[in-house]
Design a protein around this motif. Structure first.
Motif, PDB file in Angstrom:
ATOM      1  N   LEU A 111     -17.168   0.736 -17.768  1.00 47.73           N
ATOM      2  CA  LEU A 111     -15.709   0.732 -17.753  1.00 47.73           C
ATOM      3  C   LEU A 111     -15.159  -0.548 -17.141  1.00 47.73           C
ATOM      4  O   LEU A 111     -15.511  -0.911 -16.016  1.00 47.73           O
ATOM      5  N   ASP A 112     -14.257  -1.211 -17.878  1.00 49.28           N
ATOM      6  CA  ASP A 112     -13.599  -2.392 -17.343  1.00 49.28           C
ATOM      7  C   ASP A 112     -12.179  -2.030 -16.909  1.00 49.28           C
ATOM      8  O   ASP A 112     -11.778  -0.872 -16.929  1.00 49.28           O
ATOM      9  N   GLY A 113     -11.415  -3.054 -16.510  1.00 49.46           N
ATOM     10  CA  GLY A 113     -10.043  -2.820 -16.068  1.00 49.46           C
ATOM     11  C   GLY A 113      -9.951  -2.572 -14.577  1.00 49.46           C
ATOM     12  O   GLY A 113     -10.932  -2.652 -13.835  1.00 49.46           O
ATOM     13  N   GLY A 114      -8.738  -2.241 -14.138  1.00 53.76           N
ATOM     14  CA  GLY A 114      -8.503  -1.924 -12.740  1.00 53.76           C
ATOM     15  C   GLY A 114      -8.793  -0.466 -12.446  1.00 53.76           C
ATOM     16  O   GLY A 114      -9.251   0.292 -13.315  1.00 53.76           O
ATOM     17  N   LEU A 115      -8.501  -0.050 -11.235  1.00 51.25           N
ATOM     18  CA  LEU A 115      -8.832   1.303 -10.781  1.00 51.25           C
ATOM     19  C   LEU A 115      -8.307   2.380 -11.707  1.00 51.25           C
ATOM     20  O   LEU A 115      -9.044   3.301 -12.088  1.00 51.25           O
ATOM     21  N   ASN A 116      -7.042   2.305 -12.106  1.00 51.36           N
ATOM     22  CA  ASN A 116      -6.449   3.409 -12.854  1.00 51.36           C
ATOM     23  C   ASN A 116      -6.862   3.421 -14.313  1.00 51.36           C
ATOM     24  O   ASN A 116      -6.945   4.486 -14.928  1.00 51.36           O
ATOM     25  N   GLN A 117      -7.163   2.264 -14.885  1.00 49.54           N
ATOM     26  CA  GLN A 117      -7.736   2.247 -16.228  1.00 49.54           C
ATOM     27  C   GLN A 117      -9.140   2.834 -16.197  1.00 49.54           C
ATOM     28  O   GLN A 117      -9.531   3.594 -17.087  1.00 49.54           O
ATOM     29  N   GLN A 118      -9.900   2.512 -15.157  1.00 49.91           N
ATOM     30  CA  GLN A 118     -11.231   3.083 -15.005  1.00 49.91           C
ATOM     31  C   GLN A 118     -11.157   4.587 -14.760  1.00 49.91           C
ATOM     32  O   GLN A 118     -11.989   5.355 -15.262  1.00 49.91           O
ATOM     33  N   HIS A 163      -0.458  -5.270  -4.265  1.00 50.89           N
ATOM     34  CA  HIS A 163      -1.624  -6.079  -3.925  1.00 50.89           C
ATOM     35  C   HIS A 163      -1.142  -7.464  -3.526  1.00 50.89           C
ATOM     36  O   HIS A 163      -0.742  -7.684  -2.395  1.00 50.89           O
ATOM     37  N   LYS A 164      -1.093  -8.388  -4.440  1.00 53.26           N
ATOM     38  CA  LYS A 164      -0.591  -9.723  -4.139  1.00 53.26           C
ATOM     39  C   LYS A 164       0.719  -9.943  -4.883  1.00 53.26           C
ATOM     40  O   LYS A 164       0.762  -9.825  -6.104  1.00 53.26           O
ATOM     41  N   VAL A 165       1.773 -10.263  -4.147  1.00 48.87           N
ATOM     42  CA  VAL A 165       3.076 -10.516  -4.754  1.00 48.87           C
ATOM     43  C   VAL A 165       3.207 -12.014  -5.001  1.00 48.87           C
ATOM     44  O   VAL A 165       3.041 -12.824  -4.086  1.00 48.87           O
ATOM     45  N   TYR A 166       3.476 -12.363  -6.247  1.00 47.41           N
ATOM     46  CA  TYR A 166       3.630 -13.769  -6.599  1.00 47.41           C
ATOM     47  C   TYR A 166       4.856 -14.335  -5.876  1.00 47.41           C
ATOM     48  O   TYR A 166       5.961 -13.841  -6.031  1.00 47.41           O
ATOM     49  N   GLY A 167       4.629 -15.364  -5.102  1.00 43.38           N
ATOM     50  CA  GLY A 167       5.705 -15.929  -4.288  1.00 43.38           C
ATOM     51  C   GLY A 167       5.608 -15.528  -2.833  1.00 43.38           C
ATOM     52  O   GLY A 167       6.325 -16.067  -1.996  1.00 43.38           O
ATOM     53  N   GLY A 168       4.727 -14.552  -2.537  1.00 45.29           N
ATOM     54  CA  GLY A 168       4.475 -14.163  -1.154  1.00 45.29           C
ATOM     55  C   GLY A 168       5.704 -13.637  -0.426  1.00 45.29           C
ATOM     56  O   GLY A 168       6.604 -13.037  -1.018  1.00 45.29           O
ATOM     57  N   GLU A 169       5.749 -13.888   0.872  1.00 49.52           N
ATOM     58  CA  GLU A 169       6.814 -13.357   1.719  1.00 49.52           C
ATOM     59  C   GLU A 169       8.180 -13.898   1.323  1.00 49.52           C
ATOM     60  O   GLU A 169       9.195 -13.222   1.479  1.00 49.52           O
ATOM     61  N   ALA A 170       8.219 -15.115   0.783  1.00 53.07           N
ATOM     62  CA  ALA A 170       9.502 -15.676   0.353  1.00 53.07           C
ATOM     63  C   ALA A 170      10.126 -14.821  -0.743  1.00 53.07           C
ATOM     64  O   ALA A 170      11.346 -14.665  -0.815  1.00 53.07           O
ATOM     65  N   ARG A 171       9.269 -14.255  -1.590  1.00 53.14           N
ATOM     66  CA  ARG A 171       9.772 -13.394  -2.664  1.00 53.14           C
ATOM     67  C   ARG A 171      10.145 -12.021  -2.129  1.00 53.14           C
ATOM     68  O   ARG A 171      11.073 -11.375  -2.636  1.00 53.14           O
ATOM     69  N   LEU A 220     -10.297  -0.386  -3.701  1.00 56.78           N
ATOM     70  CA  LEU A 220     -10.112   0.478  -2.533  1.00 56.78           C
ATOM     71  C   LEU A 220      -8.694   0.361  -1.995  1.00 56.78           C
ATOM     72  O   LEU A 220      -8.104   1.357  -1.551  1.00 56.78           O
ATOM     73  N   LEU A 221      -8.127  -0.833  -2.047  1.00 60.42           N
ATOM     74  CA  LEU A 221      -6.730  -1.009  -1.638  1.00 60.42           C
ATOM     75  C   LEU A 221      -5.809  -0.219  -2.561  1.00 60.42           C
ATOM     76  O   LEU A 221      -4.861   0.439  -2.113  1.00 60.42           O
ATOM     77  N   ALA A 222      -6.105  -0.262  -3.871  1.00 64.22           N
ATOM     78  CA  ALA A 222      -5.308   0.502  -4.838  1.00 64.22           C
ATOM     79  C   ALA A 222      -5.488   1.999  -4.632  1.00 64.22           C
ATOM     80  O   ALA A 222      -4.541   2.778  -4.788  1.00 64.22           O
ATOM     81  N   ALA A 223      -6.710   2.412  -4.290  1.00 63.14           N
ATOM     82  CA  ALA A 223      -6.963   3.835  -4.039  1.00 63.14           C
ATOM     83  C   ALA A 223      -6.141   4.320  -2.846  1.00 63.14           C
ATOM     84  O   ALA A 223      -5.574   5.420  -2.868  1.00 63.14           O
ATOM     85  N   MET A 266      -1.046   1.954 -13.050  1.00 64.75           N
ATOM     86  CA  MET A 266      -0.758   2.648 -11.781  1.00 64.75           C
ATOM     87  C   MET A 266       0.474   3.533 -11.948  1.00 64.75           C
ATOM     88  O   MET A 266       0.476   4.703 -11.540  1.00 64.75           O
ATOM     89  N   HIS A 267       1.512   2.969 -12.527  1.00 64.37           N
ATOM     90  CA  HIS A 267       2.742   3.723 -12.791  1.00 64.37           C
ATOM     91  C   HIS A 267       2.439   4.947 -13.636  1.00 64.37           C
ATOM     92  O   HIS A 267       2.827   6.077 -13.303  1.00 64.37           O
ATOM     93  N   ASN A 268       1.727   4.755 -14.748  1.00 61.08           N
ATOM     94  CA  ASN A 268       1.447   5.858 -15.672  1.00 61.08           C
ATOM     95  C   ASN A 268       0.607   6.947 -15.016  1.00 61.08           C
ATOM     96  O   ASN A 268       0.863   8.147 -15.201  1.00 61.08           O
ATOM     97  N   ALA A 269      -0.403   6.528 -14.246  1.00 62.23           N
ATOM     98  CA  ALA A 269      -1.281   7.508 -13.602  1.00 62.23           C
ATOM     99  C   ALA A 269      -0.511   8.353 -12.591  1.00 62.23           C
ATOM    100  O   ALA A 269      -0.669   9.580 -12.532  1.00 62.23           O
ATOM    101  N   LEU A 270       0.346   7.713 -11.797  1.00 59.19           N
ATOM    102  CA  LEU A 270       1.082   8.451 -10.774  1.00 59.19           C
ATOM    103  C   LEU A 270       2.202   9.286 -11.368  1.00 59.19           C
ATOM    104  O   LEU A 270       2.483  10.392 -10.881  1.00 59.19           O
ATOM    105  N   VAL A 271       2.846   8.803 -12.423  1.00 58.80           N
ATOM    106  CA  VAL A 271       3.865   9.623 -13.101  1.00 58.80           C
ATOM    107  C   VAL A 271       3.235  10.919 -13.589  1.00 58.80           C
ATOM    108  O   VAL A 271       3.786  12.020 -13.399  1.00 58.80           O
ATOM    109  N   GLY A 272       2.065  10.813 -14.215  1.00 59.49           N
ATOM    110  CA  GLY A 272       1.394  12.014 -14.707  1.00 59.49           C
ATOM    111  C   GLY A 272       0.942  12.940 -13.601  1.00 59.49           C
ATOM    112  O   GLY A 272       1.134  14.163 -13.671  1.00 59.49           O
ATOM    113  N   HIS A 273       0.336  12.385 -12.561  1.00 56.36           N
ATOM    114  CA  HIS A 273      -0.186  13.203 -11.460  1.00 56.36           C
ATOM    115  C   HIS A 273       0.948  13.888 -10.705  1.00 56.36           C
ATOM    116  O   HIS A 273       0.857  15.071 -10.346  1.00 56.36           O
TER     117      HIS A 273
END
Length: 504
Positions: A93-100, A368-376, A408-411, A431-438
């Protein structure tokens, strides 16, 4: 604006921050030469949000009422398992946590269809997050096997006679035991016709790729319910994730914990005994904010970082996808009006404020990581000064076992999200889809942003705060966790009714 005209301290602080935002929001990306200035894009709305009153809508935190649907995955008097299975099934299985996670559920279903023994699925290293966490690093394997013992046979690893069937073995040459032609959303009959012969000949079949390789339609009811049983009951996170998750949830519900802990973070939660606070004690919301560089670049939207940001994202698109990104053919206005742009931290802050969340709201940021960091993130943090995340709630010692491990951070974020009073996501995704369903399965309040409406509202630069609030409220009346029946081709993991829920 003359600061002397401000009516109260909140107004003065809001104006001061407003000025700072205009002057000092600068982000330095992972590339030292990529310096991007980030400024608020919705200044009039932001000013109103910062000066909003502290009273929240009376029904904002009210749980969902009984909708007449309840979980229904008991397979009843299922026939006992055959004495002998057809062989062993492996999936990669590839992908991130929720695809897996969805792939694991499908793997159990395929094993059931084939009357095969399932080997604990192999999780590929994600090329984006570079996390090598295995199934047993993330999920409680003993619970998984025990929960499914009446449905299929599951083994941790292959017996010695098949120990040669490894990821490395299939990566070096064409192998007769590998099935690599499974179409996306394949039918049950496809597996019976194409995988069963491999099992009969060799006693083992390794299916790769496997993500999204089982149809959501035209399957027996027992198979559909088994998929939900895996997703909502059998997949439990490992104890150290649930233990840390419980600690974070407890700290969110009881902010006074800081008085007894010596952490680096300064207590910024304020006086929780203030009698004027209207938010019910112990309530908290989770904002899932996926705004990493990968998503920002792939969207081809303009996020207000000027020419430097546009150039940086264009270079990234060229590097990762050789510039072949469908959205690139549309203008930013077209993309936003269609709801195809992920919402920025600033926009999510305005959205939540317009919904009625006040600046006393305990908000957990799942990201996880926000593009632009704390400034964003800084604008969102000013609108919600009591916002927390993993780093602010847990010590470095507590986070040691999950540091740098995206799965593990996503979990952990998933676990906290499932225990929140309200959940909202900044953009559709796994992540959105998995949590909406759950959360639908558990009848928990979940706000699903109307992306097209929100995009159009933000394009209207002259819209007032009152009109913005009214339009958002009217557009989300039925998007707060109400049951939506699954339509053909839709995911059972996002829409568990009616396949896995019964109308009482």
């Amino acid at each position: 604006m003359n600061l002397c005209d401000a009516k109260d301290r909140r107004g003065i602080l809001s104006v001061l921050f407003f000025v700072v935002l205009l002057c000092n929001n600068v982000s330095t990306s992972s590339s030292s030469s990529e310096v991007i200035t980030i400024k608020p894009r919705h200044l009039s709305l932001l000013k109103s949000a910062l000066q909003r009153s502290s009273g929240e809508q009376s029904d904002l935190w009210r749980p969902l009422t009984d909708q007449g649907w309840s979980p229904c995955i008991d397979l009843g008097n299922s026939p006992s398992l055959p004495d002998k299975t057809a062989g062993y099934v492996q999936v990669f299985l590839d992908g991130g946590l929720n695809q897996q996670r969805m792939g694991i559920c499908d793997a159990v279903a395929v094993a059931k269809i084939l009357n095969a023994t399932l080997v604990i699925p192999y999780l590929e290293v994600n090329p984006v997050w570079q996390d090598s966490s295995s199934f047993v690093d993330i999920f409680d394997v003993d619970h998984f096997i025990d929960a499914l013992k009446d449905d299929i046979r599951v083994v941790r690893e292959l017996p010695d006679e098949y120990s040669w069937s490894t990821r490395e073995y299939y990566g070096t040459a064409v192998r007769e035991t590998r099935v690599k032609t499974a179409p996306v959303h394949a039918s049950a009959n496809w597996y019976i016709e194409n995988v069963s012969p491999v099992l009969q000949s060799y006693g083992i079949a390794a299916i790769s790729p496997f993500s999204h390789r089982l149809s959501f339609d035209h399957l027996p009811a027992e198979i559909q319910r088994l998929r939900c049983k895996v997703n909502f009951q059998a997949l439990r996170f490992v104890p150290h994730i649930t233990s840390l998750g419980d600690a974070l949830v407890s700290r969110l519900r009881n902010p006074s914990w800081r008085n007894n802990k010596e952490l680096k973070n300064v207590d910024h939660l304020g006086d929780m005994t203030n009698p004027h606070r209207r938010q019910e004690p112990g309530k908290f919301a989770v904002l899932h904010l996926r705004f990493d560089k990968d998503m920002a670049a792939h969207s081809a939207c303009d996020f207000g970082g000027g020419k430097a940001e546009k150039l940086a994202l264009a270079k990234y698109r060229q590097m990762i996808w050789q510039g072949r990104v469908l959205n690139s053919q549309f203008t930013d206005e077209e993309l936003r009006s269609q709801g195809r742009c992920p919402l920025t931290p600033e926009e999510m802050g305005l959205l939540l404020a317009a919904f009625g969340f006040d600046n006393n709201t305990r908000l957990y940021l799942a990201s996880h990581k926000v593009y632009g960091g704390e400034a964003r993130i800084s604008t969102l943090r000013q609108v919600f000064p009591r916002m927390e995340d993993k780093r602010s709630l847990a010590s470095s010692e507590e986070r040691a076992r999950i540091k740098g491990k995206a799965s593990l951070l996503a979990a952990l974020d998933y676990y906290v999200s499932m225990h929140s009073d309200i959940f909202i996501s900044a953009s559709p995704g796994n992540m959105h889809n998995a949590l909406v369903g759950h959360r639908t399965f558990e009848n928990l309040k979940t706000i699903r942003p109307n992306m097209a409406l929100i995009g159009q509202l933000f394009l209207n630069k002259s819209i007032t705060w009152v009109d913005f609030q009214q339009a958002l409220g009217e557009g989300h009346v039925n998007r707060q966790g109400q049951i939506r029946l699954r339509k053909p081709k839709q995911s059972i993991y996002t829409y568990p009714a009616p396949d896995c829920m019964c109308h009482v």
